[in-house]
Write a protein that holds these residues in place. Structure first.
Motif, PDB file in Angstrom:
ATOM      1  N   LEU A 195       0.848  -0.959  -0.031  1.00 53.57           N
ATOM      2  CA  LEU A 195      -0.057  -0.197   0.046  1.00 53.57           C
ATOM      3  C   LEU A 195       0.918   1.119   0.155  1.00 53.57           C
ATOM      4  N   LYS A 196       1.703   1.426   0.741  1.00 52.51           N
ATOM      5  CA  LYS A 196       2.900   2.520   0.808  1.00 52.51           C
ATOM      6  C   LYS A 196       3.628   2.467  -0.484  1.00 52.51           C
ATOM      7  N   ALA A 197       3.952   1.317  -1.077  1.00 51.40           N
ATOM      8  CA  ALA A 197       4.571   1.541  -2.461  1.00 51.40           C
ATOM      9  C   ALA A 197       3.508   2.121  -3.755  1.00 51.40           C
ATOM     10  N   VAL A 198       2.408   1.512  -3.487  1.00 53.79           N
ATOM     11  CA  VAL A 198       1.408   1.852  -4.550  1.00 53.79           C
ATOM     12  C   VAL A 198       0.813   3.167  -4.428  1.00 53.79           C
ATOM     13  N   PHE A 199       0.691   3.711  -3.141  1.00 50.40           N
ATOM     14  CA  PHE A 199      -0.006   5.105  -2.543  1.00 50.40           C
ATOM     15  C   PHE A 199       0.949   5.964  -2.181  1.00 50.40           C
ATOM     16  N   GLY A 200       2.195   5.918  -2.513  1.00 53.33           N
ATOM     17  CA  GLY A 200       3.272   6.577  -2.252  1.00 53.33           C
ATOM     18  C   GLY A 200       3.028   8.317  -2.401  1.00 53.33           C
ATOM     19  N   ALA A 201       2.505   8.415  -3.508  1.00 52.54           N
ATOM     20  CA  ALA A 201       2.269   9.857  -4.125  1.00 52.54           C
ATOM     21  C   ALA A 201       1.091  10.259  -3.680  1.00 52.54           C
ATOM     22  N   ALA A 238      -2.772   6.889   3.294  1.00 50.82           N
ATOM     23  CA  ALA A 238      -2.329   5.817   3.090  1.00 50.82           C
ATOM     24  C   ALA A 238      -1.534   5.207   4.007  1.00 50.82           C
ATOM     25  N   LYS A 239      -0.657   5.820   4.849  1.00 51.41           N
ATOM     26  CA  LYS A 239       0.089   5.365   5.960  1.00 51.41           C
ATOM     27  C   LYS A 239      -0.942   4.761   6.919  1.00 51.41           C
ATOM     28  N   LEU A 240      -2.270   5.387   7.367  1.00 49.09           N
ATOM     29  CA  LEU A 240      -3.067   4.840   8.324  1.00 49.09           C
ATOM     30  C   LEU A 240      -3.534   3.649   7.796  1.00 49.09           C
ATOM     31  N   LEU A 245       7.400   2.864   7.832  1.00 42.24           N
ATOM     32  CA  LEU A 245       6.444   3.423   6.819  1.00 42.24           C
ATOM     33  C   LEU A 245       6.072   4.892   7.325  1.00 42.24           C
ATOM     34  N   TRP A 246       5.697   5.174   8.622  1.00 39.27           N
ATOM     35  CA  TRP A 246       5.391   6.407   9.125  1.00 39.27           C
ATOM     36  C   TRP A 246       6.507   7.559   8.896  1.00 39.27           C
ATOM     37  N   SER A 247       7.941   6.990   8.841  1.00 41.68           N
ATOM     38  CA  SER A 247       8.893   7.848   8.611  1.00 41.68           C
ATOM     39  C   SER A 247       9.202   8.511   7.198  1.00 41.68           C
TER      40      SER A 247
END
Length: 120
Positions: free
Chosen positions: A44-50, A57-59, A117-119
């Motif tokens: 999810l972090k990779a897909v929604f990075g932007a 996305a982080k949540l 992920l949060w950093s």
């Protein structure tokens, strides 16, 4: 008649051993499922990075990390309960402290993944 009773008793003992081994395989499968949830969080972090806002996305990724932690501890709890009801005969079962140790390590890994992920 005694020979048949002894054979039946032995089959019952072996069935408990098989159940203990099945319990260990089930625990392992649940650990894999938890790792899959961590993989979804990273994905999810990779897909929604932007994605804006980034906190959303982080949540969502963090929710999957929470699910992974819940899976780890639920698997540990069920494995320990099952093991407590059974008695090994011809096998050496995994001690329950190993279930606790593995669930603890996986929890720390999930939390570390969340921090990373949060950093980002």
């Amino acid at each position: 008649m005694t020979d048949k009773n002894e054979q039946a008793e032995k089959r019952t003992e072996w069935s408990e051993d098989r159940t203990i081994m099945a319990n260990e395989r089930t625990f392992s499968s649940w650990m894999g499922t938890g790792l899959g949830a961590i993989g979804v969080a990273i994905g999810l972090k990779a897909v929604f990075g932007a994605f804006e806002p980034t906190w959303a996305a982080k949540l969502v990724a963090s929710l999957f990390l929470g699910v992974a932690i819940a899976i780890f501890w639920s698997a540990r709890s069920q494995a320990c309960k099952t093991y407590a009801r059974l008695h090994e005969r011809d096998i050496e079962a995994t001690p329950t402290r190993n279930y606790t140790m593995l669930a603890s390590i996986m929890t720390v890994a999930a939390l570390a993944t969340g921090i990373i992920l949060w950093s980002l």
